[in-house]
Design an enzyme around this catalytic site. Sequence first.
Site: not given
Length: 201
Positions: A165, A119, A37, A155
């Site tokens: 993303d 992330e 992400h 994602h």
Amino acid sequence: MKRAVWRHGWWKDARPIASPNFNPRPEGARIGLAVVHSISLPPGSYGGDEVEAFFCNRLDHAADPYFDALRELRVSAHFFIRRDGRVLQFVSCDQRAWHAGASSWNGREQCNDFSIGIELEGLEGEAFEPAQYAALVRLLRSAARRYPIEAVVGHEHIAPGRKADPGPRFDWRALSRSLVGGPRVAAQAIADHRGSSGYGR
């Protein structure tokens, strides 16, 4: 005595910051997917502690108008990789982090049940830093030795149309080359790649 690389789902090379936003994985869940992400709070702002606060339900919603829309959200990821390559971990990989939302991969729904969420500090449409790719490769290789990860995706690939993303500047082909002999970047991610042909370009 040498510290174990993984302990109860926590990676030794990440700084642990425990989030309350997790729950048990379904019984017998096989962790076969890593989901990449991107996030920054507010969007395009880097280096602050807002993402950490968001994942720990401590975000000051009065600090920026953008934050008001996040007031009711309870989310987390297993890992957050900063622009300089530092890695933070919020949830044990043995547990279910809340990063994917409504999602599916290869016919399996609810990707949170069987994935690790990573992330990157960044913004859709912007390039990521070489240090982030290097940290991501180390993390994915180590995670694949601990868990049966079969594919690495974005994602955008598990929630198409809803999420975009990490975005078009993420270099899936370069990541795939760096992971030769390790976990496999999904063919769909490489086919969709429209970014530059090198880290940080």
